[in-house]
Motif scaffolding. Structure first.
Motif, mmCIF file in Angstrom:
data_model
loop_
_atom_site.group_PDB
_atom_site.id
_atom_site.type_symbol
_atom_site.label_atom_id
_atom_site.label_comp_id
_atom_site.label_asym_id
_atom_site.label_seq_id
_atom_site.Cartn_x
_atom_site.Cartn_y
_atom_site.Cartn_z
ATOM 1 N N TYR A 1 -4.646 -11.925 22.167
ATOM 2 C CA TYR A 1 -5.616 -11.848 21.074
ATOM 3 C C TYR A 1 -4.946 -12.337 19.782
ATOM 4 C CZ TYR A 1 -8.127 -8.376 23.985
ATOM 5 O OH TYR A 1 -8.784 -7.709 24.984
ATOM 6 N N THR A 2 -5.779 -12.774 18.848
ATOM 7 C CA THR A 2 -5.275 -13.109 17.507
ATOM 8 C C THR A 2 -5.964 -12.187 16.500
ATOM 9 O OG1 THR A 2 -5.014 -15.415 18.149
ATOM 10 C CG2 THR A 2 -5.003 -14.939 15.789
ATOM 11 N N VAL A 3 -5.179 -11.558 15.631
ATOM 12 C CA VAL A 3 -5.772 -10.708 14.599
ATOM 13 C C VAL A 3 -5.303 -11.206 13.231
ATOM 14 C CG1 VAL A 3 -3.935 -8.948 14.743
ATOM 15 C CG2 VAL A 3 -6.136 -8.326 13.772
ATOM 16 N N SER A 4 -6.279 -11.457 12.352
ATOM 17 C CA SER A 4 -5.974 -11.856 10.970
ATOM 18 C C SER A 4 -6.299 -10.670 10.063
ATOM 19 C CB SER A 4 -6.811 -13.063 10.555
ATOM 20 O OG SER A 4 -6.535 -14.147 11.420
ATOM 21 N N LEU A 5 -5.351 -10.312 9.212
ATOM 22 C CA LEU A 5 -5.534 -9.149 8.329
ATOM 23 C C LEU A 5 -5.507 -9.597 6.874
ATOM 24 C CD1 LEU A 5 -3.096 -6.637 10.088
ATOM 25 C CD2 LEU A 5 -5.580 -6.695 10.288
ATOM 26 N N LYS A 6 -6.469 -9.080 6.093
ATOM 27 C CA LYS A 6 -6.504 -9.366 4.656
ATOM 28 C C LYS A 6 -6.532 -8.049 3.894
ATOM 29 C CE LYS A 6 -8.321 -13.718 2.975
ATOM 30 N NZ LYS A 6 -9.405 -14.333 2.187
ATOM 31 N N CYS A 7 -5.688 -7.973 2.880
ATOM 32 C CA CYS A 7 -5.586 -6.702 2.140
ATOM 33 C C CYS A 7 -5.010 -6.992 0.762
ATOM 34 C CB CYS A 7 -4.666 -5.758 2.916
ATOM 35 S SG CYS A 7 -4.410 -4.186 2.100
ATOM 36 N N ARG A 8 -5.435 -6.200 -0.216
ATOM 37 C CA ARG A 8 -4.895 -6.390 -1.567
ATOM 38 C C ARG A 8 -3.453 -5.893 -1.668
ATOM 39 N NH1 ARG A 8 -9.223 -8.000 -4.695
ATOM 40 N NH2 ARG A 8 -11.251 -7.205 -4.057
ATOM 41 N N ALA A 9 -3.056 -5.083 -0.716
ATOM 42 C CA ALA A 9 -1.664 -4.614 -0.664
ATOM 43 C C ALA A 9 -1.070 -5.138 0.644
ATOM 44 C CB ALA A 9 -1.611 -3.098 -0.722
ATOM 45 N N PRO A 10 -0.622 -6.399 0.681
ATOM 46 C CA PRO A 10 -0.230 -7.021 1.959
ATOM 47 C C PRO A 10 0.941 -6.318 2.642
ATOM 48 C CG PRO A 10 0.310 -8.442 0.074
ATOM 49 C CD PRO A 10 -0.521 -7.335 -0.455
ATOM 50 N N GLU A 11 1.653 -5.436 1.917
ATOM 51 C CA GLU A 11 2.776 -4.725 2.543
ATOM 52 C C GLU A 11 2.336 -3.907 3.751
ATOM 53 O OE1 GLU A 11 3.665 -4.633 -1.935
ATOM 54 O OE2 GLU A 11 1.940 -4.642 -0.626
ATOM 55 N N VAL A 12 1.059 -3.462 3.768
ATOM 56 C CA VAL A 12 0.625 -2.591 4.862
ATOM 57 C C VAL A 12 0.259 -3.383 6.129
ATOM 58 C CG1 VAL A 12 -0.252 -0.881 3.222
ATOM 59 C CG2 VAL A 12 -1.835 -2.518 4.223
ATOM 60 N N SER A 13 0.153 -4.707 5.998
ATOM 61 C CA SER A 13 -0.376 -5.500 7.125
ATOM 62 C C SER A 13 0.457 -5.338 8.393
ATOM 63 C CB SER A 13 -0.468 -6.973 6.729
ATOM 64 O OG SER A 13 -1.404 -7.128 5.683
ATOM 65 N N GLN A 14 1.784 -5.360 8.271
ATOM 66 C CA GLN A 14 2.651 -5.243 9.437
ATOM 67 C C GLN A 14 2.406 -3.936 10.176
ATOM 68 O OE1 GLN A 14 4.788 -7.565 10.713
ATOM 69 N NE2 GLN A 14 5.217 -6.171 12.401
ATOM 70 N N CYS A 15 2.307 -2.836 9.409
ATOM 71 C CA CYS A 15 2.061 -1.525 10.026
ATOM 72 C C CYS A 15 0.679 -1.468 10.679
ATOM 73 C CB CYS A 15 2.173 -0.410 8.979
ATOM 74 S SG CYS A 15 3.845 -0.166 8.380
ATOM 75 N N VAL A 16 -0.314 -2.104 10.037
ATOM 76 C CA VAL A 16 -1.675 -2.112 10.596
ATOM 77 C C VAL A 16 -1.677 -2.887 11.916
ATOM 78 C CG1 VAL A 16 -4.049 -2.886 10.253
ATOM 79 C CG2 VAL A 16 -2.793 -1.815 8.366
ATOM 80 N N PHE A 17 -0.964 -4.018 11.940
ATOM 81 C CA PHE A 17 -0.876 -4.789 13.175
ATOM 82 C C PHE A 17 -0.247 -3.954 14.295
ATOM 83 C CE2 PHE A 17 0.258 -7.655 16.402
ATOM 84 C CZ PHE A 17 1.634 -7.640 16.590
#
Length: 995
Positions: free
Chosen positions: A970-986
């Protein structure tokens, strides 16, 4: 009335002449008719005289609204004095005559274009004061012109008018774009215009906390600091209050602002000084303590605070209330200024009492001799309230400064020898506290105290004396006679004395059972059968049952060793203190209460925190505002190494927490574990509550002055005369409630009702338990655990295993600051001792209102666990999905707008490999962990799921998940105003989908 009118006239100087008092003396009949004629006169002077008479009548309460059209006609004049009077009349009567007030609109519009800036400003000021909805829309154009007027006096007046108009019709102000114009005025060249624009925006922002009107950034702050040096004193206060709401990016910016604000400390106006102190106190939180400038700033703060104490008493009191807060937060500022707080003979009582309080807070080993000499002097004053407080202060000194305890006790004994009744009584109350702090050290004074038994008539003093006699009964030969003398008037005593007497006699009986059997039966009978007070009756029944069934257990409970009382019992709770520091110079700092406690309604009430311990941002309602709450906003801090943690934890006191009585759950204002692990010790945790096996049984009342430390393992052994004791007691009388027959045990009920059949959401992902703390690193204690979110409650689920040879008890837990403010929501519930080779399961509910510090990795959590053996620490990582809240589903339009609004640089793309779910199964599984699918579309055989989730601190994360049939990747693209959290969300996506 006439005298009052004359005085008003003299003070306010209506008009230009001192003889204007004549306007208040008329008593003519038909006055309105005559005034009407004069107002329509062709002579300007007569017209002015008539308006003055109208204003005078209005001032003394006469109804002159009938003259409204005639007075409005007088607006058409070049005379500034007359125009002011007419405008004054208009403001007073416009609300009661809205239809007629419209007549004045044309004149307002005309006056706003008058060549004289005073008239333009007068017109716009009056417009803002006329609170009539019908007129406001006509006033928009004149106001817009005045906001861009060439004269700064007109612009500054117009700025305040916008705030007044916003109060009447907020929507109109926003639609007309006045708020943007107001923001532009912050860049104005005139400092007073800047100050008024800030004041107006602050006023509007207070009534609309989420509006983010004052978007403070370094450029804006620089403009405000430039204007600060040149505007008036009230303008300076507005700007300083605005600065106090700003959070600097780093310590360098903090220092720069402090350097530019420091000159305000020497201002003549005390309000400016206090506002400057507020800014400096807040920004100091971000300065490293080893910085040279930090020490310099501390020295600079002391002189202005001392200078405030040379003002008149009322100002002194306000200054002292603020200083009281400051010394609780930073006592080092005034540690060398003790003499300033010595009481003067002519100080009012409210100033004296406040000075006394600060003296105790500043007392230390270096100045204690000085302080005690002063306090002894105060104890001979004539003011009774002041003397009482002085005597209590001596006791507080003894508890705070151990080296001075002996000298304090000696001073108290000297005061007792004066035989002044209220002095003796206060001295006995504080000596009781000294006995609690220093047991078996000063008991030689008991004989002196007993000599004054007959003079005690106040409940608190009598209760203190009874406690002393009961506690040291074995050292007082005639203890039974002394307590019996109190028993004679048992029903006339206050509840406080009755409860103390009951406990003291039971203590005496346990120490001298053969001599006092009759006395204890008498007091139990009085407490249970003759008393209407439920607290007294319940305590009597508990003692009766304890003594009649198990005297050994009775001795262990009643005579248990008591924990030492704390040094400072009257300090303001840390979270509240932080908020009050942010309100220095306001009413909140005088009341020592947050604004929400005395401001009605929600308007204007915002909870403020100091930057060092504030959260990563306020919770936001819309994704558009989510950037305000990003993790990136958290102030950077150095992550302590394991060695640092160990060094700071070694000095923690390992005294077992009290567990004799029920403890109320921690309030929202003071969350357990909300303090820094590296600061205070774990002993500040609330005591662990006991529950009975039967939910219906009443709670045990507290014993003696404070609950004793119930530690049966440390006690034990038989007591002399126990057969005689047991023989003297039958079953309690029939009046004992049935629920008392249920055995009281230490069994653990589910305090948070988590075991009551509440299921987790379908498909919620809970990681398997992992080993967090190996036994070899924790003297035999092994901890493995995981995190779960059940019905909206985050839980830390642990298995504690005892691999040592001894029993483990008295567990407590505390977290270090972390990225999302995770903190325990209550004490760690391990109420039964953990035997060797035994394992127990513990579920610890968590909340997210603790202190925040950015961690690396973001989801790292540093934990300290304490038991009766030692303190142990470990790190673990929580899945960020535990922080996804239940209301994280965005509306489609909002999702689309937010996705477009977030910069492309904030987008991260990840691959999830070896996943064999179709899109619907993936969506259902993710929804169990509060990852919500907003929409789904299929493009060329590829399913695209658009998803949203919201973290507990208000950060929104948007996702696009692509699922290709037959493709396990699967491919997941994440967008967030605080990009630091993206790795943990993934990582959470991967964990949820693959488990």
């Amino acid at each position: 009335m006439q005298e009052w009118a004359n005085q008003l006239c003299e003070n306010r100087q209506f008009g230009s002449k001192m003889t204007d008092s004549k306007y208040f003396t008329t008593t003519k009949k038909g006055e309105i008719f005559e005034l009407k004629a004069e107002l329509n006169s062709d002579k300007k002077e007569k017209k002015k005289e008539a308006v003055k008479k109208v204003i005078a009548s209005m001032t003394v309460g006469k109804d002159v609204s009938a003259l409204f059209p005639d007075v409005v006609n007088c607006m058409q004049t070049d005379n500034l004095e007359l125009k002011k009077l007419v405008y004054l009349y208009l403001m007073n009567y416009a609300k009661s005559q809205p239809d007629m007030a419209i007549m004045a609109v044309n004149t307002f519009v005309k006056d706003c274009e008058d060549p004289n800036p005073l008239i333009r400003a007068l017109a716009v000021r009056t417009m803002g004061c006329i609170r009539v909805d019908k007129i406001t829309e006509y006033l928009c154009e004149p106001l817009r012109k005045c906001l861009k007027d060439e004269d700064p006096y007109v612009r500054k007046t117009a700025a305040v008018c916008v705030a007044k108009l916003h109060d009447i019709n907020a929507q109109l102000v926003e639609d007309q774009g006045f708020l943007d114009t107001l923001k532009d005025l912050i860049s104005d060249s005139n400092p007073m215009v800047v100050a008024n624009a800030v004041a107006a925006l602050s006023e509007i922002a207070e009534s609309h906390p989420n509006s983010n009107l004052l978007d403070l950034n370094p450029q804006t702050i620089n403009k405000l600091l430039t204007a600060l040096n040149e505007c008036t004193e009230w303008g300076q206060i507005f700007i300083l209050d605005c600065l106090a709401n700003y959070t600097p990016r780093d310590d360098r910016e903090s220092q720069s602002i402090c350097e530019r604000v420091t000159p305000r400390l020497s201002h003549a106006n005390s309000a400016v000084v206090l506002s400057a102190v507020k800014v400096l106190m807040k920004f100091m939180e971000m300065l490293p303590k080893d910085l040279d400038y930090y020490g310099t700033l501390l020295k600079k703060l002391a002189p202005p605070l001392v200078t405030l104490l040379s003002a008149e008493p009322e100002l002194q009191y306000v200054a002292l209330r603020n200083i009281n807060l400051i010394v609780q937060r930073r006592p080092e500022i005034l540690k060398h200024e003790m003499k300033v707080f010595f009481v003067k003979y002519n100080d009012p009582i409210y100033v004296k009492l406040e000075k006394l309080d600060i003296m105790i807070r500043l007392a230390s080993q270096a100045n204690i001799a000085q302080v005690l000499a002063e306090l002894k002097e105060y104890a001979t004053e004539v003011d009774v309230d002041f003397v009482r407080k002085a005597v209590r202060a001596i006791g507080r000194c003894a508890i705070k400064v151990e080296q001075s305890a002996e000298r304090c006790v000696s001073t108290l004994l000297d005061l007792i020898q004066t035989k002044v009744n209220y002095v003796v009584q206060e001295a006995i109350v504080v000596i009781k506290d000294i006995f609690r702090k220093y047991p078996n050290k000063y008991e030689s004074v008991i004989a002196t105290l007993c000599e004054n038994l007959d003079s005690l008539d106040e409940p608190e003093a009598r209760a203190a004396m009874i406690w002393i006699v009961g506690e040291y009964a074995e050292r007082i030969d005639n203890a039974d006679e002394l307590l019996e003398s109190f028993l004679e008037g048992f029903h006339d005593e206050s509840t406080q004395v009755q409860l103390q007497l009951l406990t003291a006699i039971v203590k005496l009986f346990l120490k001298k059972p053969t001599e006092t059997q009759e006395l204890v039966q008498q007091v139990l009978s009085l407490a249970t059968q003759d008393s209407d007070n439920p607290d007294l009756r319940d305590r009597g029944y508990i003692y009766w049952r304890l003594l009649s069934t198990d005297p050994v257990a009775a001795k262990e409970v009643v005579l248990a060793e008591k924990p030492l009382i704390s040094e400072e019992t009257d300090l303001i709770e840390p979270t509240l203190l932080e908020e009050l520091i942010c309100h220095i110079g306001t009413l909140a700092s005088v009341y020592h209460k947050p604004p929400s406690a005395f401001v009605e309604g929600s308007r204007g009430v915002q909870h403020k925190r100091l930057p060092g311990s504030a959260g990563s941002g306020e919770s936001v309602e819309s994704p558009d505002a989510a950037s305000a709450a990003g993790v990136s906003e958290a102030p950077p801090a150095v992550i302590p190494s394991q060695g640092d943690l160990l060094g700071d934890l070694l000095n923690l006191d390992l005294t077992p927490p009290t567990a004799t009585g029920p403890t109320p759950p921690p309030s929202s204002g003071m969350q357990m574990g909300a303090m820094d692990l590296l600061g205070g010790g774990l002993d500040s945790l609330p005591p662990i509550p006991l529950r009975t096996d039967t939910p219906q049984s009443p709670q045990l009342p507290h014993q003696s002055p404070s609950p004793p430390d119930y530690s049966p393992t440390e006690l034990g052994g038989d007591i002399g005369g126990s057969p005689a004791m047991a023989a003297g007691f039958g079953a309690p009388p029939a009046a004992v409630p049935a629920s008392f027959s249920a055995p009281v045990s230490g069994g653990l009920d589910d305090l948070f009702d988590l075991g009551g059949g509440v299921g987790m959401p379908m498909g919620a992902y809970i990681p398997a338990k992992t080993l967090w703390l190996p036994a070899m690193k924790a003297k035999g204690l092994e901890i493995s655990g995981t995190f779960a979110r059940r019905s909206g409650v985050i839980q830390m689920e642990m298995t504690l295993t005892n691999k040592a040879m001894s029993v483990m008890t008295d567990f407590a837990i505390q977290f270090n600051r972390n990225s999302f403010g995770l903190a325990p929501a209550g004490p760690m519930q391990v109420l039964t001792p953990v035997s060797p080779n035994q394992s127990i399961e513990v579920a610890l509910p968590l909340n997210t209102v603790g202190p925040v510090m950015k961690m690396e990795p973001l989801n790292n959590l540093q934990v300290a666990v304490k038991n009766n053996i030692d303190v142990f620490y470990f790190s673990c990582q929580y899945p960020i999905s535990m922080l996804f809240v239940e209301d994280g589903k965005m509306e489609r339009q909002v999702f689309l707008a937010t996705w477009k609004d977030i910069p492309n640089d904030n987008e991260s793309q990840f691959q999830i490999k070896d996943c064999h779910l179709n899109s619907d199964a993936a969506s259902n599984k993710l929804q169990g962990s509060n990852i919500f699918t907003i929409a789904k579309r299929t493009v060329e055989g590829q399913d695209m799921l658009y998803q949203s989730m919201k973290l507990s601190n208000g950060i929104w994360v948007l996702a696009e998940l692509r699922v290709q049939a037959g493709n396990p990747n699967y491919t997941v693209s994440l967008k967030c105003r605080a990009p630091e959290v993206s790795q943990c969300v993934f990582q959470s996506y991967e964990a949820v989908l693959k488990n």
